[in-house]
Design an enzyme around this catalytic site. Sequence first.
Site, PDB file in Angstrom:
ATOM      1  N   CYS A 123     -26.987 -47.331 -15.510  1.00 11.63           N
ATOM      2  CA  CYS A 123     -25.941 -47.159 -14.511  1.00 11.63           C
ATOM      3  C   CYS A 123     -25.191 -48.479 -14.316  1.00 11.63           C
ATOM      4  O   CYS A 123     -25.817 -49.507 -14.075  1.00 11.63           O
ATOM      5  CB  CYS A 123     -26.553 -46.705 -13.192  1.00 11.63           C
ATOM      6  N   CYS A 138     -29.043 -46.152  -5.717  1.00 14.39           N
ATOM      7  CA  CYS A 138     -27.775 -46.519  -6.340  1.00 14.39           C
ATOM      8  C   CYS A 138     -26.702 -46.652  -5.266  1.00 14.39           C
ATOM      9  O   CYS A 138     -26.402 -45.700  -4.548  1.00 14.39           O
ATOM     10  CB  CYS A 138     -27.363 -45.480  -7.373  1.00 14.39           C
ATOM     11  N   TYR A 165      19.288 -15.007 -16.760  1.00 19.41           N
ATOM     12  CA  TYR A 165      20.240 -16.099 -16.603  1.00 19.41           C
ATOM     13  C   TYR A 165      21.531 -15.951 -17.399  1.00 19.41           C
ATOM     14  O   TYR A 165      22.410 -16.772 -17.277  1.00 19.41           O
ATOM     15  CB  TYR A 165      19.597 -17.462 -16.858  1.00 19.41           C
ATOM     16  N   LYS A 181      26.329 -24.731 -15.914  1.00 22.24           N
ATOM     17  CA  LYS A 181      27.224 -23.910 -16.722  1.00 22.24           C
ATOM     18  C   LYS A 181      28.594 -23.870 -16.051  1.00 22.24           C
ATOM     19  O   LYS A 181      28.665 -23.689 -14.829  1.00 22.24           O
ATOM     20  CB  LYS A 181      26.674 -22.475 -16.822  1.00 22.24           C
ATOM     21  N   CYS A 219     -26.171 -49.636 -10.507  1.00 22.25           N
ATOM     22  CA  CYS A 219     -27.511 -50.026 -10.065  1.00 22.25           C
ATOM     23  C   CYS A 219     -28.473 -50.303 -11.211  1.00 22.25           C
ATOM     24  O   CYS A 219     -29.608 -50.710 -10.990  1.00 22.25           O
ATOM     25  CB  CYS A 219     -28.102 -48.953  -9.149  1.00 22.25           C
ATOM     26  N   GLU A 272      14.370 -15.731 -18.809  1.00 23.11           N
ATOM     27  CA  GLU A 272      13.133 -16.442 -19.123  1.00 23.11           C
ATOM     28  C   GLU A 272      11.949 -15.688 -18.535  1.00 23.11           C
ATOM     29  O   GLU A 272      11.999 -15.251 -17.380  1.00 23.11           O
ATOM     30  CB  GLU A 272      13.234 -17.848 -18.509  1.00 23.11           C
ATOM     31  N   LYS A 293      17.598 -32.865 -18.330  1.00 21.71           N
ATOM     32  CA  LYS A 293      16.136 -32.798 -18.373  1.00 21.71           C
ATOM     33  C   LYS A 293      15.496 -33.717 -17.327  1.00 21.71           C
ATOM     34  O   LYS A 293      16.009 -34.793 -17.029  1.00 21.71           O
ATOM     35  CB  LYS A 293      15.632 -33.200 -19.772  1.00 21.71           C
ATOM     36  N   GLU A 304      21.440 -24.182 -12.383  1.00 27.55           N
ATOM     37  CA  GLU A 304      20.265 -23.301 -12.425  1.00 27.55           C
ATOM     38  C   GLU A 304      19.039 -24.110 -12.809  1.00 27.55           C
ATOM     39  O   GLU A 304      19.128 -24.986 -13.656  1.00 27.55           O
ATOM     40  CB  GLU A 304      20.464 -22.200 -13.494  1.00 27.55           C
ATOM     41  N   ALA A 360       0.831  -1.208   0.000  1.00 29.35           N
ATOM     42  CA  ALA A 360       0.000   0.000   0.000  1.00 29.35           C
ATOM     43  C   ALA A 360       0.866   1.258   0.000  1.00 29.35           C
ATOM     44  O   ALA A 360       0.529   2.264  -0.620  1.00 29.35           O
ATOM     45  CB  ALA A 360      -0.914   0.004   1.217  1.00 29.35           C
ATOM     46  N   ASP A 393      10.625 -23.220 -17.520  1.00 26.78           N
ATOM     47  CA  ASP A 393       9.844 -23.582 -18.688  1.00 26.78           C
ATOM     48  C   ASP A 393       8.941 -22.426 -19.079  1.00 26.78           C
ATOM     49  O   ASP A 393       7.753 -22.397 -18.793  1.00 26.78           O
ATOM     50  CB  ASP A 393       9.008 -24.825 -18.377  1.00 26.78           C
ATOM     51  N   CYS A 426     -26.664 -40.882 -13.202  1.00 23.47           N
ATOM     52  CA  CYS A 426     -27.509 -42.018 -12.880  1.00 23.47           C
ATOM     53  C   CYS A 426     -28.722 -41.472 -12.151  1.00 23.47           C
ATOM     54  O   CYS A 426     -28.601 -40.643 -11.256  1.00 23.47           O
ATOM     55  CB  CYS A 426     -26.740 -42.983 -11.982  1.00 23.47           C
ATOM     56  N   SER A 474      20.897 -22.540 -28.317  1.00 21.67           N
ATOM     57  CA  SER A 474      20.152 -23.506 -27.516  1.00 21.67           C
ATOM     58  C   SER A 474      21.141 -24.346 -26.729  1.00 21.67           C
ATOM     59  O   SER A 474      22.349 -24.116 -26.795  1.00 21.67           O
ATOM     60  CB  SER A 474      19.278 -24.360 -28.410  1.00 21.67           C
ATOM     61  N   LYS A 513      16.005 -25.051 -14.949  1.00 20.73           N
ATOM     62  CA  LYS A 513      15.674 -24.727 -16.342  1.00 20.73           C
ATOM     63  C   LYS A 513      14.204 -24.330 -16.377  1.00 20.73           C
ATOM     64  O   LYS A 513      13.306 -25.165 -16.265  1.00 20.73           O
ATOM     65  CB  LYS A 513      15.922 -25.927 -17.239  1.00 20.73           C
TER      66      LYS A 513
HETATM   67  S1  IVH Z   1      21.133 -20.623 -20.802  1.00 17.12           S
HETATM   68  C1  IVH Z   1      23.767 -20.498 -24.456  1.00 17.12           C
HETATM   69  N1  IVH Z   1      19.841 -20.931 -18.550  1.00 17.12           N
HETATM   70  O1  IVH Z   1      16.346 -23.197 -22.234  1.00 17.12           O
HETATM   71  C2  IVH Z   1      22.903 -20.853 -23.327  1.00 17.12           C
HETATM   72  N2  IVH Z   1      18.669 -21.306 -20.583  1.00 17.12           N
HETATM   73  O2  IVH Z   1      17.495 -24.981 -24.505  1.00 17.12           O
HETATM   74  C3  IVH Z   1      21.577 -20.278 -23.448  1.00 17.12           C
HETATM   75  N3  IVH Z   1      16.303 -21.860 -20.293  1.00 17.12           N
HETATM   76  O3  IVH Z   1      15.714 -21.230 -24.934  1.00 17.12           O
HETATM   77  C4  IVH Z   1      20.590 -20.717 -22.467  1.00 17.12           C
HETATM   78  N4  IVH Z   1      16.299 -21.751 -18.100  1.00 17.12           N
HETATM   79  O4  IVH Z   1      14.965 -20.223 -22.807  1.00 17.12           O
HETATM   80  C5  IVH Z   1      19.770 -20.988 -19.884  1.00 17.12           C
HETATM   81  N5  IVH Z   1      18.788 -21.117 -16.483  1.00 17.12           N
HETATM   82  C6  IVH Z   1      18.740 -21.171 -17.815  1.00 17.12           C
HETATM   83  C7  IVH Z   1      17.541 -21.487 -18.498  1.00 17.12           C
HETATM   84  C8  IVH Z   1      17.559 -21.551 -19.889  1.00 17.12           C
HETATM   85  C9  IVH Z   1      15.554 -21.966 -19.184  1.00 17.12           C
HETATM   86  C10 IVH Z   1      15.794 -22.065 -21.663  1.00 17.12           C
HETATM   87  C11 IVH Z   1      16.141 -20.943 -22.604  1.00 17.12           C
HETATM   88  C12 IVH Z   1      16.568 -21.571 -23.895  1.00 17.12           C
HETATM   89  C13 IVH Z   1      16.455 -23.019 -23.612  1.00 17.12           C
HETATM   90  C14 IVH Z   1      17.729 -23.673 -24.115  1.00 17.12           C
END
Ligand code: IVH
Length: 776
Positions: A412, A436, A229, A294, A415, A177, A318, A117, A37, A121, A430, A85, A119
């Site tokens: 049913c 029943c 990230y 990483k 019953c 993300e 994954k 980290e 507030a 979604d 039913c 990616s 990942k």
């Molecule tokens: S690093 C060169 N860190 O995963 C590295 N990606 O398959 C670039 N993602 O499209 C990605 N969490 O959107 C990184 N902690 C994270 C992540 C992350 C989700 C996604 C990202 C990318 C996909 C890569």
Amino acid sequence: MTSKTPSPAEQIRQLRETLNDWSYRYYVLDEPAVPDAEYDRGFRRLQALEEKHPDLVSPDSPTQRVGDQPLDAFQQVRHRVPMLSLSNAFSDDELRDFDQRIHERLDVREKVVYVAEPKLDGLAVSLLYENGELVRGATRGDGETGEDITANVRTIKSIPLRLRGDNPPSVLEVRGEVVMPHSGFQELNRRQQQAEQKTFANPRNAAAGSLRQLDPRITAARPLEFYAYSLAQLEGEPWPDTHSAILKRLRALNLRVNPEIKNCQGIEALLAFYHDILERRDRLDYDIDGVVYKVDRMDWQRDLGFVSRAPRWAIAHKFPAQEELTVLNEVDWQVGRTGALTPVAKLEPVQVGGVTVSNATLHNIDEIRRLDIRIGDTVVVYRAGDVIPKVVRAVPERRPKDAREIHLPDQCPVCGSEILRADDGVVARCTGGLICGAQRREAIKHFASRRAMDIDGLGEKLVDALVDRNLIDNVADLYRLKAEDVAGLERMGEKSADNLIQALENSKKNSLSRFLFALGILQIGEETAKALADSFGDLQSIRRAPLLLFLEVPDVGVEVAKAIAAFFAEEHNETVIDGLLKAGVEPQSPGQPAAAFVKRFSLASMLRAAKRLGMDLEGIGEKTLESVGRHYGSWPELLKALQAKTSETAPGIKAGTLDKIAAALDKGDWRPRLEQAWEQAETLRSRAPEDQAGRPLDGQTWVLTGTLSRLTRDQAKAHLESLGAKVAGSVSKKTARVVAGEAAGSKLDKARDLDVSILDEDAFVHFLNGHGISVS
Ligand code: IVH
């Protein structure tokens, strides 16, 4: 000495700095500095100042998140540094291989330090800051070229419009993300459903749909969050030596970094991180589909480089899929408490997310038709957390020749009674009712359940055993049980048998609202049960009440009112209730109707209710009914006027209106029904407590606007009225206070203009609590 008020420019600068600091502490440090507030007050002060001094508005001001022009199309953006990616690992072994390769390539023997980290979604987004100011937001697109979504990312509160601190880098491009938290996702789908708009299958789709809106005002209303990230460009200051130092620098600049991120040394630490977060996955407020590791040292990242489109220094580990393919072998129909039939898919057992699944829900027959699912089909099953797995769709390419269509049974399966589809057509039920066995069992289980009568020790298995042995037939029979009847059933010892009898005894004095909920009346949830109990004040009045009066209960609409009336009209139900009362069940209630409830009764409200229930008052509008009500004041007076056949007219009542009403009363049984409702209303009125003089809000007019999440509008209104306030539809100088929920619009603006005191939902709930009205 003179103390000078700072210039408007200075005031604006200070306010922005304070607001940005608060928002940093809220989003990045997760340590709010002030209550929401207070932030809002500061925000409004800034808004007011900027309105007075439009020349001082700048695009990085916290007030400038939403522009007002929808775009025609998104512009293309070429990424200066491509958005790559990640390669994937699907098992612990594949991860060990990754760690092994790193050691070999770097030619080091010591344990490598990684940053682990979650990942997330959601959607990858790139943000470009120049001299500290957010100048562009873009989607990933194909990695080379994305779409310019600047106007949309500006609406996300966890994305700063200006970086924190006096020395921001001249260029900074950060990637991260955008996700939609679960809580916001559910709320959004609820809102979409209410507005009859499409709902989203999962938070990721919702986030994607929200970010790719041409109208940023829509994005602004969506609960999106951003986590940074990685860093793509940095100019004006040296690159940190490690990835963890980069994240630290990003945080210092007010960019939000996920709090789960950890440094891990060596492969075992990575695996431990993975298994820990996998286990906690369902308790996070956002979806994650794995973990990203990483290499921490930036010099090592450079040495390792890239293969095709993915870095060698990072990998995504994954989680096991939440979706799997399997074969639908059969469909069983289950009968619920209300007789509703639900299709249960019998599947070829399959591992989904680490659990064997052989049963899944198929929702209802319409869903089966819509998805064209047949027995024998290969289907996709989805399972998340502890929720029941569901069949998402069929894979038509894999349909065998002998696949069979799925039909709703005519009878049913429990019953043998006929199956009927309700008016809305969706639910098949039913018709056996309490004949029943399935419905009887479910009704008793519901009655005993925690939120209903809360009979400790009377679980589902025990109910089954009691019904199987013909020890009970309906809920009233429960109270005739003796300890010796139950001892020995379902591994019940003497002690637990005694406890059960005691629990039954204790349940006799439950509140009326629990009791009503426990009866399992169709459509009656806990909220409605409470509203009924509070309004009428005792069980007998509810049992006797005509359908018309149920419509006066807060939040009770036509369907619900009909369901309640139908329940009490059913002889069998009356017998069971009498049985319960005879057995000593004594629902606790105020004993008196609520003052606010009886105050709603009027001739006009009764006519309105009759119209909603189908009395033919076509062509007579709300306003006219209101005028008729006000003019005649009571049912007997209206009757007199109708009998006198006067051609009398009154303000707001057109000639002919009375004739129309007279004609409508004679169609069907409306005359006796209104007669009876009026009499009942009078009785209730006479039994209600006197309107206490000097209620706290007497003489005040309040206005409700926006969406409240913890109570409905009707409830809020009823509470305010019970405190003596009038609730009006528009804001004026005379308005005492405005309650502004989520997404409040012009009324809120007007209130601000007129300097009317404004309460947000928290403050309102607090206010109600302070006046003895509990809202959880
Ligand atoms: S690093 C060169 N860190 O995963 C590295 N990606 O398959 C670039 N993602 O499209 C990605 N969490 O959107 C990184 N902690 C994270 C992540 C992350 C989700 C996604 C990202 C990318 C996909 C890569």
